[in-house]
Write an enzyme that holds these catalytic residues in place. Structure first.
Site, mmCIF file in Angstrom:
data_model
loop_
_atom_site.group_PDB
_atom_site.id
_atom_site.type_symbol
_atom_site.label_atom_id
_atom_site.label_comp_id
_atom_site.label_asym_id
_atom_site.label_seq_id
_atom_site.Cartn_x
_atom_site.Cartn_y
_atom_site.Cartn_z
ATOM 1 N N GLU A 28 0.394 -1.035 0.364
ATOM 2 C CA GLU A 28 -0.492 -0.108 0.255
ATOM 3 C C GLU A 28 0.919 1.117 0.290
ATOM 4 O O GLU A 28 0.775 2.278 -0.585
ATOM 5 C CB GLU A 28 -1.200 0.739 1.493
ATOM 6 N N THR A 51 -5.549 7.250 -5.971
ATOM 7 C CA THR A 51 -5.395 7.496 -4.838
ATOM 8 C C THR A 51 -4.585 8.687 -3.746
ATOM 9 O O THR A 51 -4.984 9.813 -2.843
ATOM 10 C CB THR A 51 -5.338 6.259 -3.812
#
Lengths: 311, 311
Positions: free
Chosen positions: A131, A184
């Site tokens: 991530e 994101t």
């Protein structure tokens, strides 16, 4: 063991009020990773299906393999060689935890190939490294539920303190992905760094209400608590038709509706599968009325997380 | 019915991470209100014991009676007359929910005297009016638990949405009141109006952890979640020896320790009464070492809230 195949599910992070602390996994879709040992050292990505050629093939730059490299380093294993095939079964940048599903499937497959030296819980920090590479932040609200299943709460990041809470049997998720894309990193960038004390209190009330509602199986309380006064008002600006689609879900029986992760997907929670399907149809029609195509996934909450499919 | 006597317990509001949204009641101490009908109209405070003459005797200015006046107005009852005696059994400005205990005992007694036209839950907005007068803010985190008992969550203030969650059987509270005083209005005034997003996320994680810990009876999780990164760092400055006393509680087995309400009382939660007593002794000794006298109350969580004692 010479080869392994693992599946990791898509996830809904944030869950309205729980920015960075709540996430849950769904049954489908999910990414599949295949590993096959080879004689020469090094991890080599041999194929990626479903990414339209957009993901990096360099193992140090891809979320599916960087987690494997970190795991091997941690275990002190050198000269290890394997080939990696990644099947992307969800769109990139969709808010469905796409990078998390790849990282989790990757690290679960590698752990299995190595004879499971680490537990599921112990794999979490490695999945979080995927991530960090994909979004610039090592958040756990997608990798946590994709790895462990269930509704996950991240109480603390330093030190990492993560646990699952039970969910009512009849709770269903509708996940609607409009055919638009949000990065994101951009979705984080537009957030304010300060929150009013008033909004903090309101958000804490909803966090408490959602946890209690899930644990008491109080569907009304779950619905009333699915309110986000901090993140959704900002991020929803990036999603065309957001308010109309959310309203369509709620008018058609959903308990609540908000942005999935950093969007542009929306999710709704409903009592019963029929209600979840009805909400999904209404949401899709609302997007369609504005000329936006969308895909709909209706699913129970995934209780088990990632699974090894073959070995 | 001509007379009624009611008891309402002291309460711990905020409970570390839950500013304005969490509160629980304890068994003792609590305020007692006696009402006696009289022929002439008007509510008259005839006696207040235990306030050292500091509370107003004017019924429109005292938290114990203003709630009765608002209740009578709401019910459209005119020309009603009664005498009020208030027994203050806890210090003013202590962080033990002193004004809330008076308001709740007052409104419960009056409702009983009128033949219970309203339910417990319906009395809440009236009790909150007492808080508005006493502290300038109609918060519910003391009156809620004093009225209803148990561990109370206020999910929302507009509209008011309040519920209780179960607590583990073996959870005990230690409440330590040092002989110093803080005005609730001052304690609110020093708070910042903005919170960093980072601290908001940390606080939400602890809110989720505390609710889940209480409902799962996971004492370790309860303890880890009793962390307040927003309010305690500011308000604790007003409490001499705060850090040392908190540390004394935790070193002596308490799960966690923080400020009760707006202080200066501190509370700790412990597993078992013996542990709660041990923590209380250590806290009292730590205050004493700095020349500060204190009183200690050890109690289970009060499950029932206010009670009518005689009628």
């Amino acid at each position: 063991m010479n080869s392994v195949k693992a599946f990791a599910p898509a996830t809904v992070a944030n869950v309205a009020c729980g920015f960075d602390i709540f996430g849950f996994a769904i049954e489908e879709p999910g990414d599949v990773v295949e590993l096959r040992r080879r004689d020469e050292p090094g991890i080599v990505i041999t194929d990626i299906f479903g990414d339209e050629g957009r993901l990096p093939r360099n193992a140090e730059k891809n979320a599916v393999t960087v987690v494997m490299l970190r795991l091997l380093e941690h275990l002190g294993i050198q000269d290890f060689g394997c080939e990696v095939v990644l099947h992307k079964n969800m769109p990139l940048g969709s808010g469905m935890g796409s990078s998390a599903a790849s990282s989790v499937a990757g690290v679960v497959a590698m752990n299995e190939l190595l004879g499971n030296p680490l537990t599921r819980q112990e794999l979490l920090p490695f999945a979080m490294e995927g991530e960090r590479m994909a979004s610039g932040s090592a958040h756990a609200d997608n990798v946590g539920p994709s790895l462990l299943g269930g509704f996950v709460v991240i109480r603390s990041y330093t030190p990492l303190d993560i646990f699952t809470i039970p969910v009512p049997e009849d709770l269903y998720c509708t996940l609607v992905h409009p055919d638009i894309e949000i990065n994101t990193k951009d979705a984080r960038f537009i957030l304010r760094n300060e929150v009013s004390l008033k909004n903090t209190i309101a958000q804490m009330g909803n966090v408490a209400g959602l946890v209690a509602g899930l644990m008491k199986a109080d569907y009304e309380l779950i619905g009333r608590s699915m309110v986000d006064v901090i993140i959704e008002p900002v991020r929803s600006i990036l999603i065309p038709e957001f308010n109309a689609v959310k309203q369509a879900a709620i008018s058609n029986g959903a308990l609540g509706c908000s942005i999935s992760g950093s969007g542009p997907s929306l999710f709704a929670l409903s009592r019963g599968m029929e209600s979840a399907i009805k909400a999904g149809n209404a949401m899709q029609q609302q997007f369609a009325a504005a000329g936006i195509e969308s895909s709909v996934h209706v699913s129970a909450i995934n209780k088990g997380g990632a699974v090894v499919l073959e070995k």
